[in-house]
Scaffold this active site. Structure first.
Site, PDB file in Angstrom:
ATOM      1  N   ARG A  86       0.725  -1.232   0.119  1.00  0.00           N
ATOM      2  CA  ARG A  86       0.154   0.004  -0.150  1.00  0.00           C
ATOM      3  C   ARG A  86       0.883   1.210   0.234  1.00  0.00           C
ATOM      4  O   ARG A  86       0.502   2.313  -0.871  1.00  0.00           O
ATOM      5  CB  ARG A  86      -1.066   0.006   1.205  1.00  0.00           C
ATOM      6  CG  ARG A  86      -2.139  -0.721   1.059  1.00  0.00           C
ATOM      7  CD  ARG A  86      -2.581  -1.224   2.251  1.00  0.00           C
ATOM      8  NE  ARG A  86      -1.889  -2.445   2.672  1.00  0.00           N
ATOM      9  CZ  ARG A  86      -1.962  -3.792   2.168  1.00  0.00           C
ATOM     10  NH1 ARG A  86      -3.366  -3.913   1.389  1.00  0.00           N
ATOM     11  NH2 ARG A  86      -1.024  -4.639   2.415  1.00  0.00           N
ATOM     12  N   THR A  87       1.840   1.395   0.862  1.00  0.00           N
ATOM     13  CA  THR A  87       2.753   2.807   1.035  1.00  0.00           C
ATOM     14  C   THR A  87       3.343   2.868  -0.388  1.00  0.00           C
ATOM     15  O   THR A  87       3.205   3.965  -0.983  1.00  0.00           O
ATOM     16  CB  THR A  87       3.701   2.391   2.213  1.00  0.00           C
ATOM     17  OG1 THR A  87       2.793   2.418   3.263  1.00  0.00           O
ATOM     18  CG2 THR A  87       4.251   3.971   2.285  1.00  0.00           C
ATOM     19  N   LYS A 116      25.937  -4.043  -2.406  1.00  0.00           N
ATOM     20  CA  LYS A 116      27.629  -4.022  -2.235  1.00  0.00           C
ATOM     21  C   LYS A 116      28.026  -3.370  -0.958  1.00  0.00           C
ATOM     22  O   LYS A 116      29.157  -3.596  -0.527  1.00  0.00           O
ATOM     23  CB  LYS A 116      28.196  -3.237  -3.330  1.00  0.00           C
ATOM     24  CG  LYS A 116      27.939  -3.490  -4.652  1.00  0.00           C
ATOM     25  CD  LYS A 116      28.278  -2.556  -5.641  1.00  0.00           C
ATOM     26  CE  LYS A 116      27.782  -2.776  -7.020  1.00  0.00           C
ATOM     27  NZ  LYS A 116      28.143  -1.782  -8.024  1.00  0.00           N
ATOM     28  N   ARG A 137      11.415   3.722   3.059  1.00  0.00           N
ATOM     29  CA  ARG A 137      10.952   2.546   4.238  1.00  0.00           C
ATOM     30  C   ARG A 137      12.312   1.846   4.786  1.00  0.00           C
ATOM     31  O   ARG A 137      13.144   1.424   3.736  1.00  0.00           O
ATOM     32  CB  ARG A 137       9.889   1.665   3.694  1.00  0.00           C
ATOM     33  CG  ARG A 137       9.862   0.631   4.729  1.00  0.00           C
ATOM     34  CD  ARG A 137       8.409  -0.187   4.289  1.00  0.00           C
ATOM     35  NE  ARG A 137       7.236   0.297   4.770  1.00  0.00           N
ATOM     36  CZ  ARG A 137       6.051   0.004   4.564  1.00  0.00           C
ATOM     37  NH1 ARG A 137       5.824  -1.110   4.234  1.00  0.00           N
ATOM     38  NH2 ARG A 137       4.990   0.743   5.020  1.00  0.00           N
ATOM     39  N   HIS A 174       5.228   5.554  11.482  1.00  0.00           N
ATOM     40  CA  HIS A 174       4.630   5.624  10.139  1.00  0.00           C
ATOM     41  C   HIS A 174       3.975   6.615  10.033  1.00  0.00           C
ATOM     42  O   HIS A 174       2.764   6.440   9.752  1.00  0.00           O
ATOM     43  CB  HIS A 174       3.930   4.186   9.880  1.00  0.00           C
ATOM     44  CG  HIS A 174       3.838   3.756   8.524  1.00  0.00           C
ATOM     45  ND1 HIS A 174       4.022   4.609   7.520  1.00  0.00           N
ATOM     46  CD2 HIS A 174       3.360   2.634   8.012  1.00  0.00           C
ATOM     47  CE1 HIS A 174       3.693   3.992   6.346  1.00  0.00           C
ATOM     48  NE2 HIS A 174       3.105   2.928   6.474  1.00  0.00           N
TER      49      HIS A 174
HETATM   50  N1  ASP Z   1       1.530  -2.110   6.579  1.00  0.00           N
HETATM   51  C1  ASP Z   1       1.692  -1.461   7.862  1.00  0.00           C
HETATM   52  C2  ASP Z   1       3.209  -1.227   8.046  1.00  0.00           C
HETATM   53  O1  ASP Z   1       3.785  -1.189   7.215  1.00  0.00           O
HETATM   54  C3  ASP Z   1       0.999  -2.573   8.873  1.00  0.00           C
HETATM   55  C4  ASP Z   1       1.638  -3.823   8.950  1.00  0.00           C
HETATM   56  O2  ASP Z   1       2.659  -4.044   8.379  1.00  0.00           O
HETATM   57  O3  ASP Z   1       1.004  -4.708   9.847  1.00  0.00           O
HETATM   58  O4  ASP Z   1       3.556  -0.970   9.328  1.00  0.00           O
END
Ligand code: ASP
Length: 357
Positions: A86-87, A116, A137, A174
């Protein structure tokens, strides 16, 4: 490439940047600001962002081509050291809907120079040389703070303002998930003041609930009750509880869901974060403690909403339970997910400083 190699490529301690780097407060002005913590936002900033999100959503539904002006000529890079659906995709879609472009390592970050052994400080500056915004991320708490610090150094050299947006810092925060979560609560409840909000599951490792609890506090909502329901081993970090309490939120911690469910307005269910456990036996011992199923939801008020950041696994029962929950009008997690793209569009348009509606 294994996760272990990734974790050992960078001997710098990202976490120390939490102490040494202060994220810029928004104070009504989003342009050029890194987005790395919900602590940057206050009530007015959130109102500005949510108004913009509502307007973007209307315009998307009307297929308004004018949106394509908002990030025209800008480039967003995605840098994901951890899995995401999703993100990652909502940021990419958001940027494209705004007329901007997206770049990423051709075969994922595992096939970039990270393989590397390049550290985050160097990788982020390399990506910064080719983009205007980077969505990061990373498994380490404080990694987006570290990225912001090194981008500030780079920006002086290249005389441009490249920004980082956190897409999740390990078990830390997040922030953009919390923005879309709070927007969704507004959307369905019309206000935050006076709500009884229940966060359930892995509150220890769940970065979405850390950020959401703090963002509710940043909003300075009045008469909010925040119920934190988890097994003792998975309690919300004390720092987050104190943060919310200090801002006037009534926090109740319990491991008995039925103590709080009948009076809950917003139920926020979470996955037990198996990948964050040091000892698999601990995960096995508690993984089945809180399972949302139709009979459990039956105990909640008729006008409650059920949210979940997803992905979901067995904490929402069997695939048949998933289907039955999805059919319940209280389940709003797919609209929550869709809102993710609208909130990220509003945020990108604002931080990239484009024309505005
Ligand atoms: N998608 C959310 C996160 O990246 C929640 C999860 O992974 O449970 O934190």
């Amino acid at each position: 490439m294994s996760g272990d190699v990734l974790q050992h490529t960078d001997l710098r301690q990202s976490r120390r940047f939490l102490e040494t780097y202060s994220p810029p407060k928004i104070n009504g002005e989003f342009a050029g600001k890194h987005i790395i913590s919900v602590e940057q936002f206050d009530r007015r900033d959130l109102q500005i962002l949510f108004d913009a999100t509502g307007s973007i959503r209307r315009r998307i539904k009307q297929q308004d081509r004018g949106l394509l002006e908002l990030a025209a000529g800008k480039l967003m890079a995605t840098l994901f050291y951890e899995a995401s659906t999703r993100t990652d995709l909502s940021f990419q879609a958001a940027m494209r809907h705004l007329g901007g472009e997206v770049v990423a390592a051709s075969n994922g970050v595992h096939f970039s120079s990270v393989y590397k052994g390049e550290n985050l400080a160097d990788t982020i500056r390399a990506v910064g040389c080719y983009s205007d915004a980077i969505v990061l991320r990373h498994p380490d708490v404080g990694s987006s703070y570290e990225a912001a610090y090194y981008l500030d150094q780079l920006n002086k050299q290249i005389a441009r303002q490249v920004i980082v947006i956190s897409g999740g810092d390990g078990v830390g925060e997040h922030p953009t998930q919390a923005l879309l979560d709070l927007f969704t609560i507004f959307d369905f409840k019309g206000q935050i003041d006076g709500l009884n909000i229940t966060l359930v599951g892995d509150l220890r490792h769940g970065r979405t609930v850390h950020s959401l609890a703090k963002l509710i506090a940043r909003y300075q909502a009045e008469n909010v009750v925040l119920n934190l329901v988890s097994p003792p081993l998975l309690r919300m970090p004390e720092t987050v509880v104190q943060y919310a309490t200090a801002k006037g939120i009534t926090v109740r911690e319990t491991d008995d869901l039925y103590d709080v469910l009948p009076e809950t307005d917003v139920i926020y269910w979470t996955r037990i974060q198996e990948e964050r456990f040091d000892d698999p036996a601990d995960y096995e011992a508690i993984k089945d403690r809180f399972i949302m199923t139709p009979p459990v939801l039956a105990q909640a008020p008729d006008d409650a909403i059920l949210m979940h950041p997803l992905p979901r696994k067995h904490e929402m029962g069997t695939p048949d339970d998933h289907d039955a929950l999805d059919a319940d009008p209280r389940a709003v997690y797919f609209r929550q997910m869709e809102n993710g793209m609208f909130v990220r569009m509003a945020l990108l348009a604002k931080v990239l400083g484009g024309l505005w509606v």
